[in-house]
Design a protein around this motif. Structure first.
Motif, PDB file in Angstrom:
ATOM      1  N   ALA A 168       5.013  19.598  29.867  1.00 29.82           N
ATOM      2  CA  ALA A 168       4.818  20.520  28.839  1.00 29.82           C
ATOM      3  C   ALA A 168       4.055  20.040  27.522  1.00 29.82           C
ATOM      4  O   ALA A 168       3.172  21.193  27.056  1.00 29.82           O
ATOM      5  CB  ALA A 168       6.168  21.054  28.422  1.00 29.82           C
ATOM      6  N   VAL A 169       4.110  19.160  27.178  1.00 28.44           N
ATOM      7  CA  VAL A 169       3.768  18.563  25.891  1.00 28.44           C
ATOM      8  C   VAL A 169       1.976  18.256  26.158  1.00 28.44           C
ATOM      9  O   VAL A 169       1.358  18.672  25.322  1.00 28.44           O
ATOM     10  CB  VAL A 169       4.218  16.922  25.814  1.00 28.44           C
ATOM     11  N   CYS A 170       1.802  17.911  27.300  1.00 32.84           N
ATOM     12  CA  CYS A 170       0.166  17.925  27.811  1.00 32.84           C
ATOM     13  C   CYS A 170      -0.357  18.982  27.678  1.00 32.84           C
ATOM     14  O   CYS A 170      -1.563  19.405  27.200  1.00 32.84           O
ATOM     15  CB  CYS A 170       0.118  17.224  29.019  1.00 32.84           C
ATOM     16  N   MET A 171       0.214  20.240  28.027  1.00 28.18           N
ATOM     17  CA  MET A 171      -0.343  21.577  28.261  1.00 28.18           C
ATOM     18  C   MET A 171      -0.243  22.185  26.640  1.00 28.18           C
ATOM     19  O   MET A 171      -1.146  22.740  26.272  1.00 28.18           O
ATOM     20  CB  MET A 171       0.499  22.444  29.002  1.00 28.18           C
ATOM     21  N   GLU A 172       0.907  21.882  26.050  1.00 33.82           N
ATOM     22  CA  GLU A 172       1.086  22.429  24.544  1.00 33.82           C
ATOM     23  C   GLU A 172       0.021  21.767  23.581  1.00 33.82           C
ATOM     24  O   GLU A 172      -0.614  22.513  22.635  1.00 33.82           O
ATOM     25  CB  GLU A 172       2.398  22.196  24.204  1.00 33.82           C
ATOM     26  N   ARG A 173      -0.265  20.655  23.955  1.00 34.82           N
ATOM     27  CA  ARG A 173      -1.566  19.870  23.023  1.00 34.82           C
ATOM     28  C   ARG A 173      -3.092  20.543  23.233  1.00 34.82           C
ATOM     29  O   ARG A 173      -3.585  20.556  22.216  1.00 34.82           O
ATOM     30  CB  ARG A 173      -1.807  18.412  23.450  1.00 34.82           C
ATOM     31  N   ARG A 174      -3.013  21.284  24.288  1.00 38.79           N
ATOM     32  CA  ARG A 174      -4.503  22.116  24.507  1.00 38.79           C
ATOM     33  C   ARG A 174      -4.366  23.356  24.047  1.00 38.79           C
ATOM     34  O   ARG A 174      -5.297  24.044  23.761  1.00 38.79           O
ATOM     35  CB  ARG A 174      -4.700  21.943  25.979  1.00 38.79           C
ATOM     36  N   TYR A 175      -3.178  23.936  23.647  1.00 34.53           N
ATOM     37  CA  TYR A 175      -2.958  25.383  23.203  1.00 34.53           C
ATOM     38  C   TYR A 175      -3.942  25.449  21.816  1.00 34.53           C
ATOM     39  O   TYR A 175      -4.007  24.779  20.822  1.00 34.53           O
ATOM     40  CB  TYR A 175      -1.657  25.608  23.028  1.00 34.53           C
ATOM     41  N   GLN A 176      -4.845  26.442  21.675  1.00 32.51           N
ATOM     42  CA  GLN A 176      -5.661  26.734  20.586  1.00 32.51           C
ATOM     43  C   GLN A 176      -6.673  25.725  20.470  1.00 32.51           C
ATOM     44  O   GLN A 176      -7.210  25.434  19.167  1.00 32.51           O
ATOM     45  CB  GLN A 176      -4.664  27.100  19.363  1.00 32.51           C
ATOM     46  N   ALA A 177      -7.267  24.945  21.511  1.00 31.54           N
ATOM     47  CA  ALA A 177      -8.121  24.298  21.534  1.00 31.54           C
ATOM     48  C   ALA A 177      -9.102  24.314  22.407  1.00 31.54           C
ATOM     49  O   ALA A 177      -9.127  25.249  23.171  1.00 31.54           O
ATOM     50  CB  ALA A 177      -7.424  22.514  22.045  1.00 31.54           C
ATOM     51  N   LEU A 178     -10.454  23.893  21.730  1.00 31.13           N
ATOM     52  CA  LEU A 178     -11.679  24.162  22.524  1.00 31.13           C
ATOM     53  C   LEU A 178     -11.908  22.956  23.454  1.00 31.13           C
ATOM     54  O   LEU A 178     -11.582  21.746  23.243  1.00 31.13           O
ATOM     55  CB  LEU A 178     -12.995  24.153  21.525  1.00 31.13           C
ATOM     56  N   MET A 179     -12.545  23.290  24.839  1.00 34.53           N
ATOM     57  CA  MET A 179     -12.748  22.320  25.603  1.00 34.53           C
ATOM     58  C   MET A 179     -14.221  22.504  25.950  1.00 34.53           C
ATOM     59  O   MET A 179     -14.689  23.475  26.091  1.00 34.53           O
ATOM     60  CB  MET A 179     -11.906  22.261  27.121  1.00 34.53           C
ATOM     61  N   ALA A 180     -14.849  21.395  26.118  1.00 30.16           N
ATOM     62  CA  ALA A 180     -16.367  21.313  26.044  1.00 30.16           C
ATOM     63  C   ALA A 180     -16.947  22.061  27.554  1.00 30.16           C
ATOM     64  O   ALA A 180     -17.732  23.239  27.299  1.00 30.16           O
ATOM     65  CB  ALA A 180     -16.860  20.030  26.396  1.00 30.16           C
ATOM     66  N   ASP A 181     -16.497  21.917  28.535  1.00 34.99           N
ATOM     67  CA  ASP A 181     -17.137  22.678  29.642  1.00 34.99           C
ATOM     68  C   ASP A 181     -16.152  22.459  31.035  1.00 34.99           C
ATOM     69  O   ASP A 181     -14.967  22.076  30.900  1.00 34.99           O
ATOM     70  CB  ASP A 181     -18.407  21.868  30.238  1.00 34.99           C
ATOM     71  N   ALA A 182     -16.694  23.258  31.981  1.00 36.62           N
ATOM     72  CA  ALA A 182     -15.780  23.141  33.138  1.00 36.62           C
ATOM     73  C   ALA A 182     -15.361  21.820  33.704  1.00 36.62           C
ATOM     74  O   ALA A 182     -14.344  21.803  34.130  1.00 36.62           O
ATOM     75  CB  ALA A 182     -16.508  24.011  34.320  1.00 36.62           C
ATOM     76  N   PRO A 183     -16.168  20.957  33.790  1.00 35.19           N
ATOM     77  CA  PRO A 183     -15.903  19.391  34.359  1.00 35.19           C
ATOM     78  C   PRO A 183     -14.845  19.003  33.502  1.00 35.19           C
ATOM     79  O   PRO A 183     -14.008  18.235  34.120  1.00 35.19           O
ATOM     80  CB  PRO A 183     -17.164  18.566  34.150  1.00 35.19           C
ATOM     81  N   THR A 184     -14.645  19.222  32.361  1.00 36.85           N
ATOM     82  CA  THR A 184     -13.833  18.449  31.264  1.00 36.85           C
ATOM     83  C   THR A 184     -12.555  19.284  31.724  1.00 36.85           C
ATOM     84  O   THR A 184     -11.534  18.709  31.737  1.00 36.85           O
ATOM     85  CB  THR A 184     -14.119  18.825  29.818  1.00 36.85           C
ATOM     86  N   LEU A 185     -12.538  20.676  32.029  1.00 37.87           N
ATOM     87  CA  LEU A 185     -11.400  21.475  32.186  1.00 37.87           C
ATOM     88  C   LEU A 185     -10.610  20.920  33.595  1.00 37.87           C
ATOM     89  O   LEU A 185      -9.654  20.551  33.793  1.00 37.87           O
ATOM     90  CB  LEU A 185     -11.757  22.809  32.609  1.00 37.87           C
ATOM     91  N   LYS A 186     -11.686  20.691  34.564  1.00 38.73           N
ATOM     92  CA  LYS A 186     -11.017  20.067  35.953  1.00 38.73           C
ATOM     93  C   LYS A 186     -10.661  18.830  35.705  1.00 38.73           C
ATOM     94  O   LYS A 186      -9.445  18.458  36.213  1.00 38.73           O
ATOM     95  CB  LYS A 186     -12.349  19.930  36.702  1.00 38.73           C
ATOM     96  N   ARG A 187     -11.008  17.706  34.745  1.00 42.42           N
ATOM     97  CA  ARG A 187     -10.236  16.535  34.561  1.00 42.42           C
ATOM     98  C   ARG A 187      -9.007  16.841  33.975  1.00 42.42           C
ATOM     99  O   ARG A 187      -7.911  16.082  34.074  1.00 42.42           O
ATOM    100  CB  ARG A 187     -11.416  15.731  33.610  1.00 42.42           C
ATOM    101  N   PHE A 188      -8.798  17.729  32.966  1.00 40.84           N
ATOM    102  CA  PHE A 188      -7.567  17.959  32.493  1.00 40.84           C
ATOM    103  C   PHE A 188      -6.602  18.489  33.634  1.00 40.84           C
ATOM    104  O   PHE A 188      -5.570  18.244  33.562  1.00 40.84           O
ATOM    105  CB  PHE A 188      -7.639  19.227  31.203  1.00 40.84           C
ATOM    106  N   ILE A 189      -7.069  19.416  34.357  1.00 44.94           N
ATOM    107  CA  ILE A 189      -6.177  19.918  35.449  1.00 44.94           C
ATOM    108  C   ILE A 189      -5.611  18.692  36.401  1.00 44.94           C
ATOM    109  O   ILE A 189      -4.750  18.591  36.871  1.00 44.94           O
ATOM    110  CB  ILE A 189      -6.853  21.095  36.266  1.00 44.94           C
TER     111      ILE A 189
END
Length: 111
Positions: A21-42
């Motif tokens: 939950a903390v890991c997800m909440e930290r990304r709330y209202q944040a910008l992520m650079a691109d799809a590969p960065t999103l994949k790493r986050f997932i």
């Protein structure tokens, strides 16, 4: 770029899922650079979820292009944690110098 515009944590979310939950909440209202960065986050979320012994077999991560859900797999399927995102189509209100630097970085493949 991807913007996380919605975060939800159910009142029924068990305490042992708090690191996820903390890991997800930290990304709330944040910008992520691109799809590969999103994949790493997932992948990071999956790893965090799989490292919790009590969560094994009881919760699963579902991700699509516009959402990430942590769902229960027992009894009724319920999303106890949700993070939704959308692609950023434009950015406005920045100085001309910053826009030039961002454009140069994008052309170089740095952002």
């Amino acid at each position: 770029m991807i913007f996380f515009d919605y975060y939800f944590k159910s009142s029924s979310t068990p305490k042992y899922l708090e690191p996820v939950a903390v890991c997800m909440e930290r990304r709330y209202q944040a910008l992520m650079a691109d799809a590969p960065t999103l994949k790493r986050f997932i992948d990071e979320l999956k790893s965090e979820l799989n490292s919790i012994p009590r969560a094994k077999g009881r919760y699963e991560l579902k991700a699509d292009k516009d959402h990430i859900y942590i769902n229960t797999t027992h009894e009724f399927t319920e999303a106890v944690l949700r993070l939704q995102c959308k692609e950023v189509l434009s950015m406005e209100g920045f100085s001309e110098d910053l826009c030039k630097r961002l454009t140069e970085e994008v052309k170089k493949g740095g952002v």
